[in-house]
Write a protein that holds these residues in place. Structure first.
Motif, PDB file in Angstrom:
ATOM      1  N   LYS A  20       0.834  -1.204   0.000  1.00  0.00           N
ATOM      2  CA  LYS A  20       0.000   0.000   0.000  1.00  0.00           C
ATOM      3  C   LYS A  20       0.870   1.255   0.000  1.00  0.00           C
ATOM      4  CE  LYS A  20      -3.307  -2.022   3.020  1.00  0.00           C
ATOM      5  NZ  LYS A  20      -4.081  -1.869   4.248  1.00  0.00           N
ATOM      6  N   ARG A  21       1.943   1.213   0.764  1.00  0.00           N
ATOM      7  CA  ARG A  21       2.846   2.370   0.813  1.00  0.00           C
ATOM      8  C   ARG A  21       3.424   2.648  -0.582  1.00  0.00           C
ATOM      9  NH1 ARG A  21       8.161   3.751   0.825  1.00  0.00           N
ATOM     10  NH2 ARG A  21       8.840   1.581   0.574  1.00  0.00           N
ATOM     11  N   ILE A  22       3.837   1.593  -1.267  1.00  0.00           N
ATOM     12  CA  ILE A  22       4.422   1.748  -2.605  1.00  0.00           C
ATOM     13  C   ILE A  22       3.392   2.355  -3.563  1.00  0.00           C
ATOM     14  CG2 ILE A  22       5.259   0.420  -4.612  1.00  0.00           C
ATOM     15  CD1 ILE A  22       6.645  -1.463  -2.525  1.00  0.00           C
ATOM     16  N   ILE A  23       2.153   1.897  -3.457  1.00  0.00           N
ATOM     17  CA  ILE A  23       1.088   2.410  -4.328  1.00  0.00           C
ATOM     18  C   ILE A  23       0.770   3.868  -3.994  1.00  0.00           C
ATOM     19  CG2 ILE A  23      -1.358   2.161  -4.916  1.00  0.00           C
ATOM     20  CD1 ILE A  23      -0.888  -0.901  -4.254  1.00  0.00           C
ATOM     21  N   GLU A  24       0.705   4.161  -2.686  1.00  0.00           N
ATOM     22  CA  GLU A  24       0.420   5.539  -2.275  1.00  0.00           C
ATOM     23  C   GLU A  24       1.525   6.487  -2.717  1.00  0.00           C
ATOM     24  OE1 GLU A  24      -0.428   5.098   1.893  1.00  0.00           O
ATOM     25  OE2 GLU A  24      -2.543   4.647   1.493  1.00  0.00           O
ATOM     26  N   ASP A  25       2.769   6.052  -2.546  1.00  0.00           N
ATOM     27  CA  ASP A  25       3.901   6.900  -2.959  1.00  0.00           C
ATOM     28  C   ASP A  25       3.858   7.191  -4.459  1.00  0.00           C
ATOM     29  OD1 ASP A  25       4.716   6.948  -0.385  1.00  0.00           O
ATOM     30  OD2 ASP A  25       6.544   5.773  -0.660  1.00  0.00           O
ATOM     31  N   ALA A  26       3.406   6.214  -5.235  1.00  0.00           N
ATOM     32  CA  ALA A  26       3.362   6.392  -6.689  1.00  0.00           C
ATOM     33  C   ALA A  26       2.220   7.321  -7.106  1.00  0.00           C
ATOM     34  CB  ALA A  26       3.209   5.034  -7.374  1.00  0.00           C
ATOM     35  N   GLU A  27       1.207   7.447  -6.264  1.00  0.00           N
ATOM     36  CA  GLU A  27       0.027   8.273  -6.550  1.00  0.00           C
ATOM     37  C   GLU A  27      -0.706   7.843  -7.822  1.00  0.00           C
ATOM     38  OE1 GLU A  27       0.566  12.383  -4.369  1.00  0.00           O
ATOM     39  OE2 GLU A  27       1.862  12.342  -6.132  1.00  0.00           O
ATOM     40  N   ILE A  28      -0.750   6.551  -8.053  1.00  0.00           N
ATOM     41  CA  ILE A  28      -1.417   6.024  -9.249  1.00  0.00           C
ATOM     42  C   ILE A  28      -2.927   6.260  -9.199  1.00  0.00           C
ATOM     43  CG2 ILE A  28      -1.749   3.662  -8.308  1.00  0.00           C
ATOM     44  CD1 ILE A  28      -0.794   4.365 -11.951  1.00  0.00           C
ATOM     45  N   MET A  29      -3.500   6.322  -7.994  1.00  0.00           N
ATOM     46  CA  MET A  29      -4.955   6.455  -7.876  1.00  0.00           C
ATOM     47  C   MET A  29      -5.450   7.797  -8.443  1.00  0.00           C
ATOM     48  SD  MET A  29      -5.393   3.482  -6.509  1.00  0.00           S
ATOM     49  CE  MET A  29      -7.054   3.204  -5.885  1.00  0.00           C
ATOM     50  N   LYS A  30      -4.545   8.777  -8.534  1.00  0.00           N
ATOM     51  CA  LYS A  30      -4.929  10.084  -9.085  1.00  0.00           C
ATOM     52  C   LYS A  30      -4.938  10.090 -10.613  1.00  0.00           C
ATOM     53  CE  LYS A  30      -2.953  12.793  -5.293  1.00  0.00           C
ATOM     54  NZ  LYS A  30      -1.772  13.597  -4.932  1.00  0.00           N
ATOM     55  N   GLU A  31      -4.362   9.062 -11.207  1.00  0.00           N
ATOM     56  CA  GLU A  31      -4.242   9.042 -12.666  1.00  0.00           C
ATOM     57  C   GLU A  31      -5.524   8.520 -13.307  1.00  0.00           C
ATOM     58  OE1 GLU A  31      -1.803  10.541 -14.067  1.00  0.00           O
ATOM     59  OE2 GLU A  31      -0.861  10.885 -12.125  1.00  0.00           O
ATOM     60  N   ASP A  32      -5.520   8.553 -14.630  1.00  0.00           N
ATOM     61  CA  ASP A  32      -6.644   8.034 -15.398  1.00  0.00           C
ATOM     62  C   ASP A  32      -6.078   7.446 -16.690  1.00  0.00           C
ATOM     63  OD1 ASP A  32      -9.107   7.735 -16.838  1.00  0.00           O
ATOM     64  OD2 ASP A  32      -9.961   9.146 -15.396  1.00  0.00           O
ATOM     65  N   ASP A  33      -6.687   6.370 -17.163  1.00  0.00           N
ATOM     66  CA  ASP A  33      -6.133   5.722 -18.362  1.00  0.00           C
ATOM     67  C   ASP A  33      -6.767   6.226 -19.666  1.00  0.00           C
ATOM     68  OD1 ASP A  33      -8.608   4.588 -18.002  1.00  0.00           O
ATOM     69  OD2 ASP A  33      -7.934   2.506 -18.037  1.00  0.00           O
ATOM     70  N   ASN A  34      -7.589   7.282 -19.567  1.00  0.00           N
ATOM     71  CA  ASN A  34      -8.257   7.847 -20.755  1.00  0.00           C
ATOM     72  C   ASN A  34      -7.362   8.043 -21.969  1.00  0.00           C
ATOM     73  OD1 ASN A  34     -10.906   8.120 -20.100  1.00  0.00           O
ATOM     74  ND2 ASN A  34     -10.624  10.060 -19.010  1.00  0.00           N
ATOM     75  N   ASN A  35      -6.179   8.576 -21.713  1.00  0.00           N
ATOM     76  CA  ASN A  35      -5.293   8.917 -22.827  1.00  0.00           C
ATOM     77  C   ASN A  35      -4.100   7.978 -22.976  1.00  0.00           C
ATOM     78  OD1 ASN A  35      -6.678  11.256 -23.827  1.00  0.00           O
ATOM     79  ND2 ASN A  35      -6.049  12.296 -21.947  1.00  0.00           N
ATOM     80  N   TRP A  36      -4.212   6.797 -22.406  1.00  0.00           N
ATOM     81  CA  TRP A  36      -3.134   5.830 -22.558  1.00  0.00           C
ATOM     82  C   TRP A  36      -3.395   5.003 -23.817  1.00  0.00           C
ATOM     83  CZ3 TRP A  36      -2.541   3.524 -16.915  1.00  0.00           C
ATOM     84  CH2 TRP A  36      -2.230   4.574 -16.048  1.00  0.00           C
ATOM     85  N   PRO A  37      -2.314   4.478 -24.420  1.00  0.00           N
ATOM     86  CA  PRO A  37      -2.513   3.628 -25.609  1.00  0.00           C
ATOM     87  C   PRO A  37      -3.436   2.452 -25.274  1.00  0.00           C
ATOM     88  CG  PRO A  37      -0.157   3.973 -25.158  1.00  0.00           C
ATOM     89  CD  PRO A  37      -0.904   4.585 -24.028  1.00  0.00           C
ATOM     90  N   MET A  38      -4.314   2.130 -26.183  1.00  0.00           N
ATOM     91  CA  MET A  38      -5.253   1.032 -25.964  1.00  0.00           C
ATOM     92  C   MET A  38      -4.517  -0.314 -26.009  1.00  0.00           C
ATOM     93  SD  MET A  38      -8.345   2.230 -25.640  1.00  0.00           S
ATOM     94  CE  MET A  38      -9.545   0.982 -26.156  1.00  0.00           C
ATOM     95  N   PRO A  39      -5.060  -1.312 -25.326  1.00  0.00           N
ATOM     96  CA  PRO A  39      -4.531  -2.672 -25.501  1.00  0.00           C
ATOM     97  C   PRO A  39      -4.635  -3.032 -26.976  1.00  0.00           C
ATOM     98  CG  PRO A  39      -6.157  -2.608 -23.725  1.00  0.00           C
ATOM     99  CD  PRO A  39      -6.205  -1.274 -24.414  1.00  0.00           C
ATOM    100  N   ASP A  40      -3.681  -3.774 -27.493  1.00  0.00           N
ATOM    101  CA  ASP A  40      -3.699  -4.107 -28.917  1.00  0.00           C
ATOM    102  C   ASP A  40      -3.083  -5.489 -29.140  1.00  0.00           C
ATOM    103  OD1 ASP A  40      -1.040  -3.713 -28.485  1.00  0.00           O
ATOM    104  OD2 ASP A  40      -0.958  -1.765 -29.492  1.00  0.00           O
ATOM    105  N   ARG A  41      -2.709  -5.737 -30.387  1.00  0.00           N
ATOM    106  CA  ARG A  41      -2.186  -7.062 -30.705  1.00  0.00           C
ATOM    107  C   ARG A  41      -0.856  -7.352 -30.005  1.00  0.00           C
ATOM    108  NH1 ARG A  41      -1.442  -8.619 -36.731  1.00  0.00           N
ATOM    109  NH2 ARG A  41      -2.665  -6.763 -37.132  1.00  0.00           N
ATOM    110  N   VAL A  42      -0.135  -6.293 -29.700  1.00  0.00           N
ATOM    111  CA  VAL A  42       1.129  -6.460 -28.975  1.00  0.00           C
ATOM    112  C   VAL A  42       0.859  -7.022 -27.580  1.00  0.00           C
ATOM    113  CG1 VAL A  42       3.114  -5.239 -27.995  1.00  0.00           C
ATOM    114  CG2 VAL A  42       2.213  -4.590 -30.240  1.00  0.00           C
TER     115      VAL A  42
END
Lengths: 149, 159
Positions: free
Chosen positions: A62-84
Motif C-alpha cells: 500500500k505504501r508503494i502504491i500511495e507513494d506512486a500516486e497512481i490512484m490520481k491518474e486516469d487511463d483515458n489517454n493511454w494507448p489502448m490494448p492491442d495485438r502487442v
C-alpha cells in the motif's frame, strides 16, 4: 479500518504464436497472494502458486502504491490494448477503485511519446516495482524464478 | 501435476470451489471507480476452478514456512542501504540464506523493504526479537514474518 478491503491485481499478456501467454498476480484483502504465469513456449505449463502474506507485506504494498500516486491518474489517454498485448492494473484502496488498462509498454520512450507521458510513466514504473516485489516473494517462498515479462 | 507426492517439498494442491473473481464480489458498495478496465469483458481464464499450488493448507495462525526456510520481511530501510549492510545486521542471529533487496526502478535507490531468509524458525524469531525497532544507517527498521498461515475468512488482525 476502511482500507481492510485492499485488493490488487495485475495482468500482462498477449495471444500469439504460442497461444495466450500471460502473467497475473493478485493480493486479496485477507493476505492471499495468487500468482499465475503461463507460457506455452516449448510446451511450458502454467504455473499457479498461492501463499498468504502478512499484514506488514500488504502495508508495504500500500505504501508503494500511495507513494506512486497512481490512484490520481486516469487511463483515458493511454494507448489502448492491442495485438502487442495488454496490461491491466486493478487496485482497490481507501475507498477508491481503479482498473486501468493499456498495451504492453516496450520502453520509456514509448511512454514519453504517448498523450499522457506523466501518468503513463507512473504506471510504467509502478508496474515494474510491483513485479519486482511479487517475484521476490514468489522466489523466496517457492524457490522458483518467475519468467520476466 | 507430475511433482505431486515426491520429495519432502511435496506441495499440497487444492481444488478451488466455484468462486467469482474478487472484482465482482469486493466491488459492491465501493467508492469511486475509474478506468477502462471496468468496461472490458471478463477473460475466459478467470480464476474459476483454477488449481493453485500452496505449500501448506490455509488455516491456523503464526508464521508459515517457505520451501527452504523462514522468510522475514524488513521495512524502513535507508534508500542507500547496501545488501552487505542488511546481511551483516542479520548475520548476528544466524546464517542468512538469502537477501532480496529491491531497488526503485525509477530512482535506482533502495525501495525500502527487504526479504531475509534463515534456515530455521528459531534464527528468524531471534532476528525479529533483536532487530525489530533497531536502527540501521540512522533509520528505524521493522521486522515481520513475510508469510503466515492464513485463513480465508476476512482480514486478519495484527502482524
Amino acid at each position: 479500518m476502511a482500507d481492510s478491503q485492499f485488493y490488487l491485481r495485475y495482468y500482462v499478456g498477449h495471444t500469439g504464436k504460442y497461444g495466450h501467454e500471460f502473467l497475473e498476480f493478485e493480493f486479496r484483502p485477507d493476505g492471499e497472494m495468487r500468482y499465475r504465469n503461463n507460457s506455452n513456449y516449448k510446451n511450458d505449463t502454467e504455473i499457479r502458486k498461492k501463499a498468504y502474506v502478512s499484514q506488514a507485506v500488504l502495508d508495504e504494498l500500500k505504501r508503494i502504491i500511495e507513494d506512486a500516486e497512481i490512484m490520481k491518474e486516469d487511463d483515458n489517454n493511454w494507448p489502448m490494448p492491442d495485438r502487442v498485448g495488454k496490461q491491466e492494473l486493478e487496485i482497490k484502496m481507501n475507498g477508491e477503485h481503479i482498473c486501468f488498462n493499456t498495451t504492453k509498454l516496450g520502453s520509456v520512450l514509448q511512454v514519453q511519446q504517448s498523450k499522457d507521458p506523466d501518468g503513463l510513466r507512473i504506471f510504467y514504473y509502478l508496474v515494474q516495482d510491483l513485479k519486482c516485489f511479487v517475484f521476490s516473494l514468489i522466489s523466496a517462498h517457492f524457490k522458483i524464478q518467475p519468467i520476466q515479462k | 501435476m507430475s511433482d505431486h507426492g515426491d520429495g519432502p517439498e511435496h506441495m499440497e494442491e487444492e481444488q478451488e470451489p466455484q468462486q467469482q473473481r474478487i472484482r465482482s464480489t469486493v466491488v459492491a458498495g465501493a467508492g469511486k471507480k475509474k478506468g477502462r478496465g471496468f468496461h472490458e469483458p471478463e477473460r475466459e481464464e478467470g480464476d474459476g476452478n483454477a488449481r493453485y499450488e500452496a505449500l501448506e493448507p490455509a488455516g491456523g495462525s503464526g508464521p508459515a514456512k517457505s520451501v527452504e526456510g523462514w522468510v522475514l520481511f524488513v521495512t524502513g530501510l535507508h534508500e542507500e542501504a547496501q545488501e552487505e549492510d542488511v546481511a551483516e545486521a542479520f548475520a548476528d542471529y544466524g546464517d542468512v540464506k538469502n537477501v532480496y533487496l529491491n531497488l526503485d526502478r525509477q530512482t535506482g535507490y533502495v525501495k525500502g523493504y527487504a526479504l531475509i531468509e534463515y534456515a530455521t524458525e528459531k534464527e528468524a524469531r531471534e532476528a525479529i526479537k533483536g532487530l525489530d525497532g533497531s536502527e540501521l544507517l540512522g533509520q528505524t527498521i521493522h521486522i515481520y514474518w513475510a508469510f503466515v498461515r492464513g485463513t480465508s475468512k476476512g482480514p486478519r488482525r495484527g502482524r
